[in-house]
Design a protein around this motif. Structure first.
Motif, PDB file in Angstrom:
ATOM      1  N   ILE B 101      41.350 -17.237  45.748  1.00 52.36           N
ATOM      2  CA  ILE B 101      40.314 -16.558  44.957  1.00 52.36           C
ATOM      3  C   ILE B 101      39.586 -17.596  44.112  1.00 52.36           C
ATOM      4  CG2 ILE B 101      39.931 -14.813  43.156  1.00 52.36           C
ATOM      5  CD1 ILE B 101      42.686 -13.601  44.057  1.00 52.36           C
ATOM      6  N   PRO B 102      38.252 -17.577  44.117  1.00 52.43           N
ATOM      7  CA  PRO B 102      37.535 -18.557  43.290  1.00 52.43           C
ATOM      8  C   PRO B 102      37.752 -18.324  41.799  1.00 52.43           C
ATOM      9  CG  PRO B 102      35.992 -17.023  44.336  1.00 52.43           C
ATOM     10  CD  PRO B 102      37.334 -16.737  44.913  1.00 52.43           C
ATOM     11  N   ILE B 103      37.772 -19.427  41.070  1.00 51.63           N
ATOM     12  CA  ILE B 103      37.824 -19.402  39.603  1.00 51.63           C
ATOM     13  C   ILE B 103      36.480 -19.929  39.109  1.00 51.63           C
ATOM     14  CG2 ILE B 103      38.936 -20.380  37.557  1.00 51.63           C
ATOM     15  CD1 ILE B 103      41.421 -20.893  39.446  1.00 51.63           C
ATOM     16  N   ASN B 109      37.018 -15.011  39.829  1.00 53.21           N
ATOM     17  CA  ASN B 109      35.680 -14.525  40.143  1.00 53.21           C
ATOM     18  C   ASN B 109      35.730 -13.536  41.318  1.00 53.21           C
ATOM     19  OD1 ASN B 109      32.972 -14.147  40.402  1.00 53.21           O
ATOM     20  ND2 ASN B 109      32.466 -16.276  40.843  1.00 53.21           N
ATOM     21  N   MET B 110      36.389 -12.414  41.075  1.00 54.03           N
ATOM     22  CA  MET B 110      36.432 -11.350  42.082  1.00 54.03           C
ATOM     23  C   MET B 110      35.322 -10.355  41.796  1.00 54.03           C
ATOM     24  SD  MET B 110      40.445 -10.534  42.822  1.00 54.03           S
ATOM     25  CE  MET B 110      41.003 -10.151  41.156  1.00 54.03           C
ATOM     26  N   GLY B 111      35.024  -9.517  42.794  1.00 52.16           N
ATOM     27  CA  GLY B 111      34.097  -8.428  42.585  1.00 52.16           C
ATOM     28  C   GLY B 111      34.701  -7.364  41.676  1.00 52.16           C
ATOM     29  N   TRP B 113      35.356  -4.354  42.037  1.00 45.92           N
ATOM     30  CA  TRP B 113      36.328  -3.423  42.597  1.00 45.92           C
ATOM     31  C   TRP B 113      37.486  -4.114  43.308  1.00 45.92           C
ATOM     32  CZ3 TRP B 113      35.211   0.832  40.306  1.00 45.92           C
ATOM     33  CH2 TRP B 113      33.877   1.126  40.023  1.00 45.92           C
ATOM     34  N   GLN B 114      37.564  -5.424  43.196  1.00 42.87           N
ATOM     35  CA  GLN B 114      38.635  -6.143  43.887  1.00 42.87           C
ATOM     36  C   GLN B 114      39.869  -6.324  43.009  1.00 42.87           C
ATOM     37  OE1 GLN B 114      36.273  -9.644  45.116  1.00 42.87           O
ATOM     38  NE2 GLN B 114      36.727  -9.088  47.229  1.00 42.87           N
TER      39      GLN B 114
END
Lengths: 136, 136, 136
Positions: B101-103, B109-111, B113-114
């Motif tokens: 997952i990007p930071i 930096n998730m969407g 709803w993720q």
């Protein structure tokens, strides 16, 4: 401090093949802490992690996948590369074409029962190219 | 600048369980920019990202997966570890044993709803070990 | 030396869409050696790598996935967001929401036939946000 090596795995028959030791013999000394990223440069094969102990596990996965995506699925249009080609493309996207594994204290930090599998989804896939990237 | 921590998630029942907050509480301060890599050290469980809002989503995924790979699939040979073992191995390779997952700006930096899900594919899987590696 | 950029892909219809060139045009100059990590910030879409040559390949994957997880699967409870919503969530976890690709000599080191696909699993998914992180 990114290290990278590209190597080739020999031709395997259709199915799931444990390649942990072959991979380790290619990549050399690992850093103390990091990630090993493995990428297969093909769209009809894959890489996955699964049980490394009992050969009936990869055999059962192969059987289930064969039943799930049959060679002669009637709606496939992409059939000129062989009856195993389109099933191979789908399986490749389902298991994925890369695995990434933590490196801890200079070793791959997998669970006791985890091993790296080459997923050969073609009946005569030939040799397969792998890119190993070590991030630390 | 690679950081790494290994931790254990408590035993969960069979199904998909939102663990975003448990993961965040373990990994501490994140760098400004990078990647969080999570790896589960087991071959009968997995990690995935899916909708974090309505519990009917993970319930429906669980139901669909249960129907898709039934416990008593007649061709399975690897049955001595329990009727849920072989389905768990297959599901584990299908969803995968890691997420990355990007930071961004020091946060995941998730969407909107993720969320991060532990996929427990055994009926009594017990505690599960996770390795979190932060690349920056 | 982590670089990161967030960008938006335009709305695509339901199916698998080759976006290699769109991605490359967004991320700019690549380092000599590293990993390109792409992450889609949605739970009803995905990213995968598959054959970039014959459009019948992504069409067949789409057809197979549509048959496998039908819109009106009778056991789905999460139906108020549309008949295509729950199938989209499952497909998203099956193909995954990220891909990571080696960078070698300043270029993506994919196989000849590999391309990056946006997997749009909704009938009207709209624009999709991607985070590209380059680790080197």
């Amino acid at each position: 401090m990114t290290q990278q090596i590209e190597f080739t795995l020999p031709a395997y028959p259709y199915g799931f093949h444990l390649v942990t030791s072959q991979v380790l013999s290619q990549i050399g000394k690992l850093p103390e802490t990091g990630i090993l990223h493995l990428f297969i440069k093909h769209t009809s094969a894959g890489l996955t992690i699964n049980e490394n102990a009992d050969a009936s596990v990869p055999d059962d996965i192969k059987q289930f996948f064969s039943d799930w995506i049959p060679d002669h699925y009637p709606k496939f249009e992409h059939v000129y590369e062989g009856r195993d080609d389109m099933p191979a493309h789908i399986k490749s996207s389902v298991v994925g074409q890369s695995v990434s594994i933590p490196i801890t204290n200079g070793k791959l930090n997998m669970g006791t029962w985890q091993g790296i599998y080459l997923c050969e989804f073609r009946y005569s896939g030939g040799r397969r190219k792998i890119v190993a990237t070590i991030l630390s």
